[in-house]
Scaffold this motif. Sequence first.
Motif, PDB file in Angstrom:
ATOM      1  N   PHE A 171       1.068  -1.098  -0.084  1.00  0.00           N
ATOM      2  CA  PHE A 171      -0.169  -0.134   0.633  1.00  0.00           C
ATOM      3  C   PHE A 171       0.744   1.302  -0.010  1.00  0.00           C
ATOM      4  N   THR A 172       1.938   1.400   0.869  1.00  0.00           N
ATOM      5  CA  THR A 172       2.562   2.662   0.814  1.00  0.00           C
ATOM      6  C   THR A 172       3.824   3.032  -0.277  1.00  0.00           C
TER       7      THR A 172
ATOM      8  N   ARG B 208       0.398   4.011  -3.160  1.00  0.00           N
ATOM      9  CA  ARG B 208      -0.864   4.347  -2.641  1.00  0.00           C
ATOM     10  C   ARG B 208      -1.645   4.955  -3.779  1.00  0.00           C
TER      11      ARG B 208
END
Length: 83
Positions: free
Chosen positions: A35-36, A39
Amino acid sequence: MHHHENQNEPQGSFLASRTGLVLMGFLAIGGFLLFTEHRAHVLGALFWVLPFACLFMHMFMHGGHGGHQDHGSHRQPDERNPS
């Protein structure tokens, strides 16, 4: 004749076992890192979630009502009340 003493003991859930907890930890860390790092892609795809959710719900959750005909013109008289 073989008798096992552990035969009647309830088996625990896989996710509650040590292996399951380690697997969940690795999946959580991997999900966070994905996710990071991605993003912008994930948040950009969120725009399409509502339209596709509506489309799929309309296609798959309306299966039992027999289509979009006029339901009022095909009514059978009630056997208990023959009026």
